[in-house]
Enzyme design. Sequence first.
Site, mmCIF file in Angstrom:
data_model
loop_
_atom_site.group_PDB
_atom_site.id
_atom_site.type_symbol
_atom_site.label_atom_id
_atom_site.label_comp_id
_atom_site.label_asym_id
_atom_site.label_seq_id
_atom_site.Cartn_x
_atom_site.Cartn_y
_atom_site.Cartn_z
ATOM 1 N N CYS A 280 0.800 -1.228 0.000
ATOM 2 C CA CYS A 280 0.000 0.000 0.000
ATOM 3 C C CYS A 280 0.830 1.274 0.000
ATOM 4 C CB CYS A 280 -0.969 0.010 1.173
ATOM 5 S SG CYS A 280 -0.201 0.185 2.810
ATOM 6 N N HIS B 295 -2.078 1.276 6.974
ATOM 7 C CA HIS B 295 -2.451 1.350 5.567
ATOM 8 C C HIS B 295 -2.464 2.808 5.126
ATOM 9 C CE1 HIS B 295 -4.312 0.272 1.793
ATOM 10 N NE2 HIS B 295 -5.362 1.024 2.034
ATOM 11 N N ASP C 21 -7.859 3.943 -3.930
ATOM 12 C CA ASP C 21 -6.994 2.975 -3.245
ATOM 13 C C ASP C 21 -6.570 1.899 -4.238
ATOM 14 O OD1 ASP C 21 -5.706 1.251 -1.522
ATOM 15 O OD2 ASP C 21 -7.214 1.420 0.060
#
Length: 263
Positions: free
Chosen positions: A73, A111, A127
């Site tokens: 991420c 994250h 995302d």
Amino acid sequence: MDIEQVDAYLGRLGIGPSDRPAAPTADVLRELQLRHLRTVPFENLSVHLGEAIVLEEDRLLEKVVGARRGGFCYELNGAFGALLEALGFGVTRLAARVHGGEGRLGIPYDHLALRVRTAEGSEWLADVGFGAHSHYPLAFAERGEQKDPAGVFRIVEAGPDLDVVFDGRPQYRLEVRPRVLGDFVAGAWWHSTSPASHFVRSLVCSRVTEDGGRITLSGRTFKTTGADGVREERELSTDEEVLGVYRKRFGIELGSVPAVREG
């Protein structure tokens, strides 16, 4: 990012210089996110190849664009956020904690996700770094159901924070306070070194397919999930097979097969 870097990144996503987006609109954001998910794998190979994970824009671009690799991420949303800013989008980096078993939340800075503002004034949760997640950005202010090819999502108030829910199950708790990329260095270090991190305990390389399904290579297990949810998996018996899947299905050239580090 300069114009050459922007064009190289867009080229990585299959967009030529003549098709460079003219304005930072919601439709452009949707296309960019989907192309990113189809092209740039979610992978943690660096953790097991002994490669440093450096959260600096040039290093992220070098990996994702120059080396045609993926990442997890911090790397994927870090690089994608830089591209979006260079294209004129307003980008705010947000920290989240992933929901685990028994209602537990992960570590702080677990994250990295992106709050993106478009030319029309709309705001979206983008995302490209959570693995199985929405194919398209989610409307940030919407609190009802949002249907996506991956499933049904909701953004739910959770005190001062927000829970992102996928098919009725909370995925992560999102803080709304703006962050900078450097804030996530400790989280990236923990996830790449701690024996408690699932990224240290396992190998993964995954991307969305052109038909809306997903392919995933976990160690030597190759899994295919169709857009209809039908799953197939097979074990790859030789190193040549494993390296061939990395190369042909994920565009990643490796000299040796990654293996989970011992100890």
